[in-house]
Design an enzyme around this catalytic site. Structure first.
Site, PDB file in Angstrom:
ATOM      1  NE  ARG A 289      -2.548  -7.093  -4.705  1.00 49.62           N
ATOM      2  CZ  ARG A 289      -2.956  -7.664  -3.591  1.00 49.62           C
ATOM      3  NH1 ARG A 289      -2.137  -7.804  -2.606  1.00 49.62           N
ATOM      4  NH2 ARG A 289      -4.191  -8.094  -3.490  1.00 49.62           N
TER       5      ARG A 289
ATOM      6  CG  HIS B 150      -1.912  -1.020   1.361  1.00 51.00           C
ATOM      7  ND1 HIS B 150      -2.071  -1.803   2.475  1.00 51.00           N
ATOM      8  CD2 HIS B 150      -2.878  -1.418   0.495  1.00 51.00           C
ATOM      9  CE1 HIS B 150      -3.078  -2.641   2.298  1.00 51.00           C
ATOM     10  NE2 HIS B 150      -3.575  -2.440   1.099  1.00 51.00           N
TER      11      HIS B 150
ATOM     12  CB  SER C 241      -4.131  -6.696   5.055  1.00 49.49           C
ATOM     13  OG  SER C 241      -3.730  -5.520   4.382  1.00 49.49           O
TER      14      SER C 241
HETATM   15  N1  COA Z   1      -0.336  -3.906  -1.757  1.00 47.44           N
HETATM   16  C1  COA Z   1      -0.608  -4.777  -0.786  1.00 47.44           C
HETATM   17  N2  COA Z   1      -1.810  -5.305  -0.574  1.00 47.44           N
HETATM   18  C2  COA Z   1      -2.785  -4.900  -1.374  1.00 47.44           C
HETATM   19  C3  COA Z   1      -2.589  -3.978  -2.401  1.00 47.44           C
HETATM   20  C4  COA Z   1      -1.282  -3.475  -2.588  1.00 47.44           C
HETATM   21  N3  COA Z   1      -0.975  -2.616  -3.556  1.00 47.44           N
HETATM   22  N4  COA Z   1      -3.746  -3.788  -3.029  1.00 47.44           N
HETATM   23  C5  COA Z   1      -4.641  -4.562  -2.404  1.00 47.44           C
HETATM   24  N5  COA Z   1      -4.053  -5.242  -1.410  1.00 47.44           N
HETATM   25  C6  COA Z   1      -4.648  -6.264  -0.559  1.00 47.44           C
HETATM   26  C7  COA Z   1      -5.003  -5.773   0.788  1.00 47.44           C
HETATM   27  O1  COA Z   1      -3.941  -5.992   1.690  1.00 47.44           O
HETATM   28  C8  COA Z   1      -6.227  -6.595   1.113  1.00 47.44           C
HETATM   29  O2  COA Z   1      -5.844  -7.857   1.611  1.00 47.44           O
HETATM   30  P1  COA Z   1      -6.838  -8.754   2.518  1.00 47.44           P
HETATM   31  O3  COA Z   1      -8.087  -8.965   1.726  1.00 47.44           O
HETATM   32  O4  COA Z   1      -6.064  -9.980   2.737  1.00 47.44           O
HETATM   33  O5  COA Z   1      -7.105  -7.972   3.781  1.00 47.44           O
HETATM   34  C9  COA Z   1      -6.868  -6.824  -0.251  1.00 47.44           C
HETATM   35  O6  COA Z   1      -5.834  -6.704  -1.175  1.00 47.44           O
HETATM   36  C10 COA Z   1      -7.900  -5.814  -0.645  1.00 47.44           C
HETATM   37  O7  COA Z   1      -8.243  -5.025   0.440  1.00 47.44           O
HETATM   38  P2  COA Z   1      -8.247  -3.458   0.441  1.00 47.44           P
HETATM   39  O8  COA Z   1      -7.302  -2.902  -0.580  1.00 47.44           O
HETATM   40  O9  COA Z   1      -8.006  -3.031   1.831  1.00 47.44           O
HETATM   41  O10 COA Z   1      -9.678  -3.089  -0.057  1.00 47.44           O
HETATM   42  P3  COA Z   1     -11.035  -3.809   0.234  1.00 47.44           P
HETATM   43  O11 COA Z   1     -11.130  -5.023  -0.589  1.00 47.44           O
HETATM   44  O12 COA Z   1     -11.229  -3.967   1.697  1.00 47.44           O
HETATM   45  O13 COA Z   1     -12.045  -2.761  -0.343  1.00 47.44           O
HETATM   46  C11 COA Z   1     -13.249  -0.711  -0.574  1.00 47.44           C
HETATM   47  C12 COA Z   1     -12.373  -1.582   0.352  1.00 47.44           C
HETATM   48  C13 COA Z   1     -13.858   0.399   0.226  1.00 47.44           C
HETATM   49  C14 COA Z   1     -12.358  -0.150  -1.657  1.00 47.44           C
HETATM   50  C15 COA Z   1     -14.315  -1.594  -1.217  1.00 47.44           C
HETATM   51  O14 COA Z   1     -14.983  -2.330  -0.203  1.00 47.44           O
HETATM   52  C16 COA Z   1     -15.329  -0.830  -2.026  1.00 47.44           C
HETATM   53  O15 COA Z   1     -14.984  -0.135  -2.965  1.00 47.44           O
HETATM   54  N6  COA Z   1     -16.604  -1.008  -1.692  1.00 47.44           N
HETATM   55  C17 COA Z   1     -17.690  -0.394  -2.403  1.00 47.44           C
HETATM   56  C18 COA Z   1     -18.956  -0.522  -1.565  1.00 47.44           C
HETATM   57  C19 COA Z   1     -18.842   0.338  -0.337  1.00 47.44           C
HETATM   58  O16 COA Z   1     -18.868   1.550  -0.378  1.00 47.44           O
HETATM   59  N7  COA Z   1     -18.725  -0.325   0.830  1.00 47.44           N
HETATM   60  C20 COA Z   1     -18.582   0.378   2.091  1.00 47.44           C
HETATM   61  C21 COA Z   1     -17.115   0.580   2.485  1.00 47.44           C
HETATM   62  S1  COA Z   1     -16.464  -0.910   3.247  1.00 47.44           S
END
Ligand code: COA
Length: 169
Positions: free
Chosen positions: A90, A17, A128
């Site tokens: 990724r 991140h 994560s």
């Molecule tokens: N480097 C390292 N890890 C990465 C990464 C990077 N460049 N890009 C993504 N990841 C990983 C994260 O560590 C995470 O791992 P995990 O699933 O093992 O915890 C996973 O990929 C994706 O998680 P994250 O990037 O934190 O996003 P998310 O999937 O939790 O999505 C939103 C969060 C808000 C972007 C998504 O839920 C969304 O767009 N929702 C739309 C609907 C809405 O508004 N919901 C309410 C908000 S929750």
């Protein structure tokens, strides 16, 4: 001035991140890190703790702002007048999930666009959830998170009495 939001649950923020955040400053004037409440994931860290960790990791730039997202991401974007999202893409395994999120956010956000950045190959397999699991079993997470986050992870797991779960059973 170009402003973009980089959303995520950041439970916890990883070096992957952090790399995206740093590189995004080369392309955009301002980056708002939108820390999602993450109710869909039952996060280990509270929203306040995750915001604080991201703030500490990004304190080097005044062009980065960190804010919690309590409701829908689309509503957060509207209230901040932001129309573009940044996500890391990724590998092929990310593709389907990211397409779904981009579609949801485009519909709910009435035209919000998602831009993808390719992470450095060092960070392609950083998740994560993997970081939490490695820490839970007493493994070294220094390749995945910064030292301060590693400390907080160990403290959190110790406080919850689930550190060194390898001894359980
Ligand atoms: N480097 C390292 N890890 C990465 C990464 C990077 N460049 N890009 C993504 N990841 C990983 C994260 O560590 C995470 O791992 P995990 O699933 O093992 O915890 C996973 O990929 C994706 O998680 P994250 O990037 O934190 O996003 P998310 O999937 O939790 O999505 C939103 C969060 C808000 C972007 C998504 O839920 C969304 O767009 N929702 C739309 C609907 C809405 O508004 N919901 C309410 C908000 S929750």
């Amino acid at each position: 001035m170009t402003t973009i939001a980089y959303p995520g649950t950041f439970d916890p923020i990883t070096l992957g991140h952090e790399e995206i955040m740093r590189r995004s400053l080369r392309v955009f004037d301002k980056v708002v890190i939108a820390v999602a409440h993450g109710a869909h994931k039952e996060p280990l860290f509270t929203l306040g703790e995750r915001v604080a960790m991201v703030e500490e990791a990004t304190a080097y730039s005044e062009r980065i702002e960190v804010a919690p997202v309590v409701g829908l991401l689309a509503d957060f974007l509207a209230s901040h007048n932001i129309t573009t999202l940044l996500r890391g893409m990724r590998s092929v395994s990310d593709f389907e999930y990211e397409m779904q999120l981009a579609d949801v956010n485009r519909r709910l956000g009435k035209g919000v666009e998602t831009i993808f950045m390719a992470p450095d190959t060092d960070h392609i397999y950083v998740f994560s959830s993997v970081v939490r699991e490695v820490a839970m079993f007493g493994g070294d997470v220094s390749h995945y998170v910064n030292p301060s986050v590693a400390d907080k992870l160990n403290q959190k797991l110790a406080a919850q009495n689930i550190h060194n779960a390898k001894s359980v059973g």
